[in-house]
Design an enzyme around this catalytic site. Structure first.
Site, short mmCIF file in Angstrom:
data_model
loop_
_atom_site.label_atom_id
_atom_site.label_comp_id
_atom_site.label_asym_id
_atom_site.label_seq_id
_atom_site.Cartn_x
_atom_site.Cartn_y
_atom_site.Cartn_z
N ASP A 193 -2.32 -3.06 15.70
CA ASP A 193 -3.69 -3.56 15.56
C ASP A 193 -3.79 -4.82 16.43
O ASP A 193 -4.04 -4.73 17.63
CB ASP A 193 -3.93 -3.82 14.07
CG ASP A 193 -5.35 -4.16 13.72
OD1 ASP A 193 -6.22 -4.08 14.60
OD2 ASP A 193 -5.61 -4.53 12.57
N ASP A 225 3.43 3.10 13.02
CA ASP A 225 2.22 3.88 12.74
C ASP A 225 1.02 3.35 13.53
O ASP A 225 0.28 4.11 14.13
CB ASP A 225 1.91 3.91 11.23
CG ASP A 225 1.78 2.51 10.61
OD1 ASP A 225 2.12 1.51 11.26
OD2 ASP A 225 1.34 2.43 9.43
P1 5GP Z 1 -1.02 -6.10 13.40
O1 5GP Z 1 0.05 -7.11 13.20
O2 5GP Z 1 -0.82 -5.24 14.65
O3 5GP Z 1 -2.39 -6.71 13.39
O4 5GP Z 1 -1.03 -5.17 12.13
C1 5GP Z 1 -0.19 -4.12 12.00
C2 5GP Z 1 -0.18 -3.63 10.56
O5 5GP Z 1 -1.48 -3.74 9.92
C3 5GP Z 1 0.15 -2.17 10.56
O6 5GP Z 1 1.55 -1.95 10.55
C4 5GP Z 1 -0.54 -1.69 9.32
O7 5GP Z 1 0.29 -1.89 8.20
C5 5GP Z 1 -1.77 -2.57 9.18
N1 5GP Z 1 -2.99 -1.94 9.73
C6 5GP Z 1 -3.71 -2.37 10.79
N2 5GP Z 1 -4.78 -1.59 10.99
C7 5GP Z 1 -4.73 -0.62 10.03
C8 5GP Z 1 -5.57 0.49 9.72
O8 5GP Z 1 -6.59 0.80 10.34
N3 5GP Z 1 -5.19 1.26 8.65
C9 5GP Z 1 -4.08 0.98 7.91
N4 5GP Z 1 -3.80 1.81 6.91
N5 5GP Z 1 -3.26 -0.07 8.18
C10 5GP Z 1 -3.59 -0.86 9.23
#
Ligand code: 5GP
Length: 185
Positions: free
Chosen positions: A112, A109
């Site tokens: 980040d 989805d």
């Molecule tokens: P990363 O490891 O890339 O920092 O984080 C990924 C996970 O953080 C995503 O799979 C999601 O679950 C959550 N996440 C990061 N940003 C958002 C956001 O803006 N909205 C939501 N709902 N989840 C996010």
């Protein structure tokens, strides 16, 4: 729990959100990604691994536009307290198919910081797929820390928390057709 405050504003639990990507734009970009996948995977039989929970809407829309023969599996990132690091370690659960020798496409989805994806790719690489690529609905380029190759990305968004189209805030908001961005108060 979900109340409509104004046509383009919703309240999810205790936070206010406004539409940032309407459903029509999402449709356009998902269709573009599907075209790219159909072109790149022509003559192959990819295995799509959709990461639950957040990717369920994206995966459903995207995969109905994929016309090459393919398989779809849903995986989840479980968590447990890792002994080595003392921190939280995410482990891949629910993978029924063998990944060895397959053209694997991870469907997410949102990327980040990219740390979650980076670890997931590491686990999958150890299973010796023929190829491995990432297909994400959303990417926050300003937050990306990991050096990962994101081959397919539907939408690049600013660094704001979003819900809708499968993404949640504390379990709520996944059902919205549009993507909503938090209003900072
Ligand atoms: P990363 O490891 O890339 O920092 O984080 C990924 C996970 O953080 C995503 O799979 C999601 O679950 C959550 N996440 C990061 N940003 C958002 C956001 O803006 N909205 C939501 N709902 N989840 C996010």
């Amino acid at each position: 729990m979900l109340r409509s405050a104004a046509p383009h504003t919703v309240i999810v639990k205790d936070k206010k959100f406004t539409v940032s990507v309407p459903a029509s734009r999402i449709r356009q970009e998902v269709s573009r990604i599907a075209d790219e996948l159909n072109r790149d995977y022509a003559g192959r039989t990819p295995l799509f691994l959709a990461v639950l929970n957040g990717s369920f809407v994206f995966a459903a829309d995207l995969l109905r536009l994929v016309s090459v023969p393919c398989q779809v599996s849903f995986v989840k990132l479980g968590s447990y307290e890792g002994l080595e690091s003392g921190g939280e370690v995410r482990q891949l659960i629910g993978l029924g198919e063998s990944v060895e020798g397959r053209d694997v496409v991870v469907v997410e989805d949102i990327v980040d910081t990219g740390l979650t994806m980076s670890r997931l790719l590491e686990s999958l690489r150890a299973m010796k797929p023929a190829s491995l690529s990432v297909c994400t609905l959303l990417l926050k380029p300003d937050k990306l820390l990991s050096d990962i190759d994101i081959r397919y990305c539907a939408l690049r968004i600013p660094d704001n928390f979003v819900v809708g189209y499968g993404l949640d805030y504390d379990g709520f908001g996944r059902n919205y057709a549009d993507i909503y961005s938090i209003i900072k108060e």
